[in-house]
Design a protein around this motif. Structure first.
Motif, PDB file in Angstrom:
ATOM      1  N   ALA A  35       0.947  -1.632   0.064  1.00 56.84           N
ATOM      2  CA  ALA A  35      -0.376  -0.190  -0.142  1.00 56.84           C
ATOM      3  C   ALA A  35       0.913   1.523   0.243  1.00 56.84           C
ATOM      4  CB  ALA A  35      -1.387  -0.017   1.450  1.00 56.84           C
ATOM      5  N   ALA A  36       1.735   0.963   0.617  1.00 58.16           N
ATOM      6  CA  ALA A  36       2.859   2.016   0.691  1.00 58.16           C
ATOM      7  C   ALA A  36       3.666   3.179  -0.682  1.00 58.16           C
ATOM      8  CB  ALA A  36       3.863   2.220   1.894  1.00 58.16           C
ATOM      9  N   VAL A  37       3.663   1.246  -1.163  1.00 53.01           N
ATOM     10  CA  VAL A  37       4.405   1.441  -2.566  1.00 53.01           C
ATOM     11  C   VAL A  37       3.209   2.954  -3.803  1.00 53.01           C
ATOM     12  CG1 VAL A  37       5.219   0.553  -4.812  1.00 53.01           C
ATOM     13  CG2 VAL A  37       5.937   0.114  -2.392  1.00 53.01           C
ATOM     14  N   ILE A  38       2.215   1.794  -3.219  1.00 55.78           N
ATOM     15  CA  ILE A  38       1.327   2.164  -4.772  1.00 55.78           C
ATOM     16  C   ILE A  38       0.462   3.667  -4.188  1.00 55.78           C
ATOM     17  CG2 ILE A  38      -1.358   2.710  -4.555  1.00 55.78           C
ATOM     18  CD1 ILE A  38      -1.109  -0.248  -4.584  1.00 55.78           C
ATOM     19  N   TYR A  39       0.787   4.468  -2.698  1.00 59.32           N
ATOM     20  CA  TYR A  39       0.737   5.602  -1.893  1.00 59.32           C
ATOM     21  C   TYR A  39       2.118   6.862  -2.618  1.00 59.32           C
ATOM     22  CZ  TYR A  39       1.534   9.632   1.109  1.00 59.32           C
ATOM     23  OH  TYR A  39       1.521  10.662   1.757  1.00 59.32           O
ATOM     24  N   ARG A  40       3.109   5.874  -2.683  1.00 63.50           N
ATOM     25  CA  ARG A  40       4.151   6.826  -3.178  1.00 63.50           C
ATOM     26  C   ARG A  40       3.551   7.059  -4.589  1.00 63.50           C
ATOM     27  NH1 ARG A  40       7.355   3.435   0.630  1.00 63.50           N
ATOM     28  NH2 ARG A  40       7.468   4.520   2.298  1.00 63.50           N
ATOM     29  N   LYS A  41       3.632   6.335  -5.437  1.00 61.18           N
ATOM     30  CA  LYS A  41       2.895   6.630  -7.321  1.00 61.18           C
ATOM     31  C   LYS A  41       2.415   7.357  -6.995  1.00 61.18           C
ATOM     32  CE  LYS A  41       5.381   2.848  -8.812  1.00 61.18           C
ATOM     33  NZ  LYS A  41       4.626   1.771  -9.243  1.00 61.18           N
ATOM     34  N   ARG A  42       1.064   7.242  -6.211  1.00 60.95           N
ATOM     35  CA  ARG A  42      -0.247   8.404  -6.692  1.00 60.95           C
ATOM     36  C   ARG A  42       0.389  10.317  -6.063  1.00 60.95           C
ATOM     37  NH1 ARG A  42      -4.054   9.927  -9.347  1.00 60.95           N
ATOM     38  NH2 ARG A  42      -5.863  10.554  -8.181  1.00 60.95           N
ATOM     39  N   ALA A  43       1.136   9.703  -4.548  1.00 61.59           N
ATOM     40  CA  ALA A  43       0.906  11.139  -3.940  1.00 61.59           C
ATOM     41  C   ALA A  43       2.463  12.285  -5.006  1.00 61.59           C
ATOM     42  CB  ALA A  43       1.658  10.626  -3.037  1.00 61.59           C
ATOM     43  N   ALA A  44       2.331  11.024  -5.590  1.00 59.76           N
ATOM     44  CA  ALA A  44       4.147  12.073  -6.990  1.00 59.76           C
ATOM     45  C   ALA A  44       3.042  12.190  -7.655  1.00 59.76           C
ATOM     46  CB  ALA A  44       5.107  10.908  -6.990  1.00 59.76           C
TER      47      ALA A  44
END
Length: 158
Positions: A135-144
């Motif tokens: 979830a953190a990997v997906i979150y970081r991509k989305r936030a970027a």
């Protein structure tokens, strides 16, 4: 039916706060109901609590997807390995304790209950750590992506 919003800004904020607490009350209330039923229920308890489990998981999944879609992780926590390890350890420990209590209540064998609890704790710890990391990997991509989109919009306004 969509119509004009009759609330002023203060009323809108109060309503959002009420809904916020209502959702979290329902979330933790369902969680508590599931845990209590697992501990005191018998062997066929999963069939009896399937409805609560489905609603709980749908609510949890909705909150996860909506937060990640909007580039939100948490108010206080950052998505780091340390945070993931601590949350996974807490979740694994809680699940292990609940499993020990349920197993001992259902079967009356202390060592078997402890063994089941340790296995459940380790399995939950690993699954939670993997899920949080994913979830953190997906979150970081989305936030970027949201940050880039915001930067592009800022450049367009100049």
């Amino acid at each position: 039916m969509k119509g004009n919003n009759r609330l002023d800004e203060m009323q809108e904020q109060k309503l959002l706060r009420i809904e916020h607490f209502g959702v979290w009350f329902a979330f933790w209330g369902l969680f508590a109901a599931i845990i209590i039923q697992l501990i005191i229920g018998g062997a066929g308890v999963l069939r009896e609590i399937a409805g609560e489990c489905i609603v709980f998981m749908l609510l949890a999944f909705y909150l996860l997807v909506a937060c990640i879609k909007n580039g939100i992780w948490d108010r206080k926590l950052v998505p780091s390995l340390k945070t993931h390890l601590l949350i996974s350890l807490a979740g694994g420990t809680a699940t292990g304790i609940i499993n020990v209590a349920a197993s001992y209540h259902n079967y009356g064998k202390l060592y078997g209950a402890i063994a089941a609890g340790v296995f459940t704790m380790a399995f939950t710890f690993l699954l939670t750590l993997l899920a949080l990391s994913f979830a953190a990997v997906i979150y970081r991509k989305r936030a970027a992506a949201l940050e880039r989109r915001g930067d592009e919009n800022d450049l367009d306004k100049r």
